[in-house]
Design an enzyme around this catalytic site. Sequence first.
Site, PDB file in Angstrom:
ATOM      1  N   PRO A   1     -14.012  33.300 -16.376  1.00 45.84           N
ATOM      2  CG  PRO A   1     -13.909  34.956 -14.747  1.00 45.84           C
ATOM      3  CD  PRO A   1     -14.431  34.672 -16.114  1.00 45.84           C
ATOM      4  CD  GLU A   2     -14.391  27.115 -17.594  1.00 49.52           C
ATOM      5  OE1 GLU A   2     -14.408  25.940 -17.182  1.00 49.52           O
ATOM      6  OE2 GLU A   2     -14.126  27.410 -18.777  1.00 49.52           O
TER       7      GLU A   2
END
Length: 273
Positions: free
Chosen positions: A2-3
Amino acid sequence: VPELPEVETIRRDLDHALVGREIRSAVATGQRSVRRHGEAAEFVTAVLGRSVTAMGRRGKYLLMSLSDGAVLVLHLGMSGQVLLVEPGHAAIAHTHVMLGFGPDLGLRFVDPRTFGEIFVTRAPPVELAHLGVDALDDVRSAAQLGAMLRSRGTKLKPLLMDQGFVAGIGNLYADEILFAARLRYDRAADSLSAAEVRRLYRAMSSILDAAIGHRGSSLADDQYRDVFGAVGDYQSRHQAYGREGEPCPRCRKSIVRVKTGGRSTFLCPRCQA
Ligand SMILES: [Zn+2]
């Protein structure tokens, strides 16, 4: 992994669901997820009976403000998921922390690889002092970005991924931003012209906004799910990332993959310079 767009998608849904709600039960079974606390019981004591007053984010960290002035910090690491479920929901494998918000709502922190973590700290969290400005909220002009870049002589892609420089961008969105900006990953950060800085600034905000609009990217090999357990939709919009051998959407030359520092970088060798 996840970013920023995935974490911001989660933040918005948690903001909607949890602000004003009281944490009425808390269970921490995964000691590694609450490792900043000496014991799991310490984490439970720190959240029980507090209400959620705001849901914030800095880079890839979720920041849940609590009614006693503390902040519950949540980082998804490689594989963390935050799921909203009904309290009676069946067990979910790799659940390490459960918070209950009354008879209709529960939160589960699920993390197979356990690189993620949850902890409670005072506001502002000194643990996050190493983070640079937020890539979405705090980079406000091309002039500001240009000044930041000129202070660094390093290559562009590792700099964009350096959380102490700008927080929130990882391997995937760095490739998409650099493709949109028509810049190579290995350009020296202090070599960009004013026009190139403007392209990079516009690419950063437009790619992050678009990815949030599509609720993030879920890849075949990663774990990203939103709080409802659904996948994101932005992976179908990727222009360069994961597109090795496919024609560049701008110039039709094949996208190539290069390995740098153990990571893959995808780029168009013709129109990124
Ligand atoms: Zn191209």
